[in-house]
Design a protein around this motif. Structure first.
Motif, PDB file in Angstrom:
ATOM      1  N   SER A 131     -37.641  42.405  32.775  1.00  6.86           N
ATOM      2  CA  SER A 131     -38.513  42.552  31.794  1.00  6.86           C
ATOM      3  C   SER A 131     -39.573  43.851  32.209  1.00  6.86           C
ATOM      4  O   SER A 131     -40.187  43.568  33.276  1.00  6.86           O
ATOM      5  CB  SER A 131     -39.627  41.568  31.167  1.00  6.86           C
ATOM      6  OG  SER A 131     -40.369  41.977  30.316  1.00  6.86           O
ATOM      7  N   ILE A 153     -35.408  43.633  28.631  1.00  8.19           N
ATOM      8  CA  ILE A 153     -36.590  43.789  27.716  1.00  8.19           C
ATOM      9  C   ILE A 153     -37.370  44.919  28.186  1.00  8.19           C
ATOM     10  O   ILE A 153     -37.662  45.047  29.438  1.00  8.19           O
ATOM     11  CB  ILE A 153     -37.608  42.589  27.710  1.00  8.19           C
ATOM     12  CG1 ILE A 153     -36.711  41.404  27.089  1.00  8.19           C
ATOM     13  CG2 ILE A 153     -38.791  42.770  26.666  1.00  8.19           C
ATOM     14  CD1 ILE A 153     -37.444  39.979  27.300  1.00  8.19           C
ATOM     15  N   ASP A 155     -40.700  47.581  26.864  1.00 10.35           N
ATOM     16  CA  ASP A 155     -41.694  47.934  26.001  1.00 10.35           C
ATOM     17  C   ASP A 155     -42.693  49.095  26.369  1.00 10.35           C
ATOM     18  O   ASP A 155     -43.225  48.957  27.669  1.00 10.35           O
ATOM     19  CB  ASP A 155     -42.599  46.500  25.931  1.00 10.35           C
ATOM     20  CG  ASP A 155     -43.504  46.807  24.659  1.00 10.35           C
ATOM     21  OD1 ASP A 155     -43.834  47.898  24.287  1.00 10.35           O
ATOM     22  OD2 ASP A 155     -44.134  45.615  24.188  1.00 10.35           O
ATOM     23  N   THR A 179     -33.674  44.243  24.007  1.00 17.80           N
ATOM     24  CA  THR A 179     -34.898  44.444  23.125  1.00 17.80           C
ATOM     25  C   THR A 179     -35.481  45.784  23.873  1.00 17.80           C
ATOM     26  O   THR A 179     -35.888  45.529  24.786  1.00 17.80           O
ATOM     27  CB  THR A 179     -35.626  43.088  23.353  1.00 17.80           C
ATOM     28  OG1 THR A 179     -34.803  41.925  22.810  1.00 17.80           O
ATOM     29  CG2 THR A 179     -36.853  43.390  22.465  1.00 17.80           C
TER      30      THR A 179
END
Length: 429
Positions: A131, A153, A155, A179
């Protein structure tokens, strides 16, 4: 009692706390004196404005040394100060080389020239990284060979890339990426063979004019929020099952693309503004039938929204779940028209509002018309003592479905019990 827990469980609990609080547990008793050193996570806020330097820099280096053989798993750093500080660069490089699994780094600077500089080792020394979350940071140019084989992941919020192609390259070279969340389209397109979820979220600069181009054959969830969407191109729509268009502005020529998207999905979230645009479109052209749609959530419903909702529901013959979020209480005057889905397929209705108002009209409409309704849920921000009479009537409304259950919840008190009691608190369990 906490001393009776096994060490592994204690480490898991402390793993979710800021490191400053974790270190304070060393004062509890002798057993806890060195527990903090075995927690495989680091969560620090570092102040770069302190004269000379923040002593947390030294603590970070010491903590990493202590955890070298314990496999540090997660690091969360928030840096307050100038991004060009040499100590934060050195510390960031040290953190990345620990081959951690979860990295969350951010800074406070709004200006790209003074944001946190992420070292190039992010591309080559993170073979175990699962992540990656970056906020207000500058990413360097990637090398020809990028190694992020486990990254699932990502972001990215308010990130500065060297050029627009860097974002596309970064996404395309992550074979396990599932994601992706960004605050804007940093490149021309998003291209990934593994991506399952893409969210284009709220941007700090307000609403941005955006073109969304996707080459993601496995995409299941798409969220587009707080952007002026000018164009949408998605090569393969067959895999998408969930679509969130809450707080989306101005479609322009993309409304037809939006309708095409809606026709593919089974779960849809839209705002009242979009609902109005779609219903305005229906006055000149007929809406397609959304046969796949089984779950619908409509947010920010206001005056005139009820009639628009009924028009849209006529195109949803197989709808099973409906969630309505109201901002005011002008439900509308048309309670005689009943879409087919309300009659024959709707099983769950949830209404969210600030307070009770004249909620019986809405409850009566669904309960008296739906033949298969299983639950009508009313979620309120607040329930006053004088609302007991209205709520009492809601529980006694006639129901066409003998399976229909009525549930009332308050954000403050919980689930309401249909009893004639004297105080508001006594009416809840």
């Amino acid at each position: 009692m906490i001393n009776q827990l096994p060490d592994s469980l204690i480490y898991e609990i402390l793993f979710n706390l800021p490191t400053e609080d974790v270190v304070k547990t060393s004062l509890l008793c002798r057993r806890w004196r060195y527990v903090w050193q075995s927690v495989p996570g680091l969560d620090l806020v570092i102040n770069g404005f302190i004269k000379n330097y923040d002593p947390k820099f030294d603590f970070l280096d010491r903590f990493i040394d202590l955890n070298y053989y314990l496999c540090l798993q997660r690091v969360k750093l928030r840096y307050v100060g100038y991004g060009q500080n040499y100590r934060i660069k050195t510390s960031m490089n040290t953190v990345i080389k620990q081959k951690i699994q979860h990295l969350d780094v951010g800074s406070n600077s709004r200006y790209a020239y003074d944001r946190l500089e992420i070292p190039p080792t992010i591309y080559t020394s993170c073979e175990r990284l699962v992540s990656l979350k970056l906020y207000r940071a500058n990413l360097p140019k990637s090398p020809d060979s990028v190694s992020l084989p486990c990254l699932k992941i990502m972001d990215l919020q308010q990130i500065n890339f060297v050029d627009s192609l860097e974002m596309e390259k970064l996404v395309s070279v992550c074979p396990a990426l599932e994601t992706l969340t960004t605050d804007k389209m940093y490149g021309v397109k998003v291209s990934s063979q593994s991506l399952l979820s893409f969210s284009l979220t709220k941007n700090g600069d307000g609403y941005l004019k955006t073109q969304v181009v996707m080459q993601t054959p496995k995409l299941k969830y798409l969220k587009l929020n707080r952007h002026f969407i000018e164009r949408i191109i998605i090569n393969d729509l067959s895999s998408i099952v969930m679509l969130n268009l809450d707080d989306l502005m101005y479609f322009g020529e993309t409304l037809l693309s939006i309708l095409k998207l809606i026709s593919c999905v089974g779960d849809l979230t839209i705002s009242f503004d979009i609902l109005q645009d779609i219903c305005q479109f229906s006055k000149s052209k007929s809406l397609p039938k959304f046969h796949n749609l089984s779950i619908l959530s409509v947010t920010n419903m206001m005056a005139g929204s009820w009639e628009s909702l009924l028009i849209f529901l006529e195109s949803c013959p197989n709808l099973k779940s409906l969630v309505l979020g109201f901002q005011d209480y002008n439900w509308g005057v048309n309670f005689s028209d009943v879409p087919q889905c309300v009659l024959s397929s709707l099983e769950f209705v949830e209404v969210k509002a600030r307070d009770v108002a004249d909620m019986n009209k809405l409850g009566s409409y669904f309960m008296e018309n739906s033949t298969v309704l299983e639950k009508f849920t009313l979620c309120l921000d607040y329930i006053s003592e004088c609302d007991h009479v209205i709520l009492g009537k809601l529980f006694t409304l006639p129901r066409r479905s003998n399976k229909c259950e009525v549930v009332v919840r308050s954000r403050k008190f919980g689930t309401y019990k249909p009893l004639s009691l004297f105080s508001v608190a006594d009416g809840f369990c």
